[in-house]
Design an enzyme around this catalytic site. Structure first.
Site, PDB file in Angstrom:
ATOM      1  N   GLU A  72     -35.383  23.495  13.866  1.00 58.01           N
ATOM      2  CA  GLU A  72     -36.249  23.540  14.878  1.00 58.01           C
ATOM      3  C   GLU A  72     -37.304  22.194  14.642  1.00 58.01           C
ATOM      4  OE1 GLU A  72     -37.608  26.596  17.840  1.00 58.01           O
ATOM      5  OE2 GLU A  72     -39.224  26.589  16.735  1.00 58.01           O
TER       6      GLU A  72
ATOM      7  N   LYS B 162     -40.661  21.520  15.547  1.00 55.96           N
ATOM      8  CA  LYS B 162     -42.064  21.981  16.193  1.00 55.96           C
ATOM      9  C   LYS B 162     -43.443  21.484  15.443  1.00 55.96           C
ATOM     10  CE  LYS B 162     -43.176  26.599  15.209  1.00 55.96           C
ATOM     11  NZ  LYS B 162     -43.222  27.961  15.157  1.00 55.96           N
TER      12      LYS B 162
ATOM     13  N   GLU C 276     -33.902  36.031  23.932  1.00 57.07           N
ATOM     14  CA  GLU C 276     -34.503  36.519  22.645  1.00 57.07           C
ATOM     15  C   GLU C 276     -34.994  38.006  22.890  1.00 57.07           C
ATOM     16  OE1 GLU C 276     -38.950  35.500  21.078  1.00 57.07           O
ATOM     17  OE2 GLU C 276     -37.434  33.743  20.600  1.00 57.07           O
TER      18      GLU C 276
ATOM     19  N   GLU D 191     -34.109  35.348  14.281  1.00 57.67           N
ATOM     20  CA  GLU D 191     -35.280  34.389  14.459  1.00 57.67           C
ATOM     21  C   GLU D 191     -36.500  34.705  13.888  1.00 57.67           C
ATOM     22  OE1 GLU D 191     -36.054  33.747  18.772  1.00 57.67           O
ATOM     23  OE2 GLU D 191     -33.794  33.921  19.087  1.00 57.67           O
ATOM     24  N   SER D 192     -37.303  33.782  13.531  1.00 57.76           N
ATOM     25  CA  SER D 192     -38.429  33.753  13.185  1.00 57.76           C
ATOM     26  C   SER D 192     -38.921  34.644  11.632  1.00 57.76           C
ATOM     27  CB  SER D 192     -39.428  34.675  13.807  1.00 57.76           C
ATOM     28  OG  SER D 192     -39.983  33.904  14.985  1.00 57.76           O
TER      29      SER D 192
END
Length: 261
Positions: A56, A58, A167, A217-218
């Protein structure tokens, strides 16, 4: 109590009303990107010569402010592709994440892998907009959409050739999965407390349809976590901040990929 997500979505709805005054869905349909076939994120993630990482770009986040304000998008995303990214994710939300359509379009200009538009999609207007700006797939966040909204937005995306990443944050959102979804992301971060729990993701993973690409994710900052999640059944990993906070995100990505194999 209002969450940051509520605030973002409210702002997004105002933004859409403003945009509709100058550009219509019909305008989007006339753009060059509307007739260009998308690159498949599913195919790219299943390509074993790549890392399975959705890397990503960002610039900032609502909780931490600017992470890498003046980063060169072309330099970073070309490095991501060179060192094995399966997909590149680009934030296009300006107010909260410092993103822009220009960032996504610059990435698309030079990449040969799919580009994910990471934003807060709450209206079909944004689905057409996503195709018009050149993205190959878009993100839908179950937390801020009803089951019917997810269905309508995903169906609209498929009709115009986009792939869809849905998501999820919790087990009760599993009912929002539908036949128009291509990839399922499980966000390890609780959007209310911002705590990260990888074990919770593994629990939800067991209940997902077998035919969908599973994305973690994350909060992934350790190559060992990728190995662990891959072992559990995840095929892709969305990672951004971990690279973007470094002086040389592409070099940080290269090192991470080597250690996560």
């Amino acid at each position: 109590m209002k969450t940051i997500l509520d605030e973002i979505v409210a702002k997004k709805r105002i933004e859409i009303i403003e945009k509709q005054k100058t550009k219509s869905i019909e305008d989007f349909k006339q753009t060059e990107n509307f007739i260009v076939p998308v690159l498949s994120a599913k195919a790219s993630i299943l390509d074993e010569s790549k890392s399975g990482i959705i890397a990503e770009f960002k610039r900032k986040s609502p909780s931490k402010g600017f992470i890498n304000k003046d980063a060169s998008i072309k330099e970073i995303v070309s490095g991501y592709e060179k060192f094995g990214a399966s997909v590149v994710s680009v934030l296009t939300d300006e107010d909260f994440f410092g993103g822009s359509f220009d960032d996504l379009q610059q990435a698309k200009e030079i990449l040969n892998i799919p580009v994910l538009r990471k934003d807060f999609i709450v209206d079909e207007y944004q689905v057409y907009e996503t195709k018009a700006i050149g993205a190959d797939l878009m993100l839908l966040i179950a937390e801020c959409l009803t089951k019917d909204e997810v269905l309508h937005l995903a169906k609209t995306a498929k009709e115009i050739g986009l792939e869809v990443l849905l998501e999820l944050h919790s087990e009760d959102q599993l009912e929002k999965v539908n036949d128009y979804i291509d990839l399922i992301g499980i966000n390890n971060r609780n959007l209310k407390t911002f705590e990260v729990d990888v074990e919770k993701s593994k629990q939800i993973l067991k209940q997902l349809p077998k035919n969908l690409i599973k994305v973690a994710e994350s909060g992934i900052s350790n190559p060992e976590t990728v190995k662990d999640l891959r072992e559990a059944g995840f095929q892709a990993f969305l990672i951004g901040e971990n690279f973007m906070k470094e002086d040389n995100p592409a070099f940080a990505f290269e090192k991470f990929v080597k250690l996560s194999k």
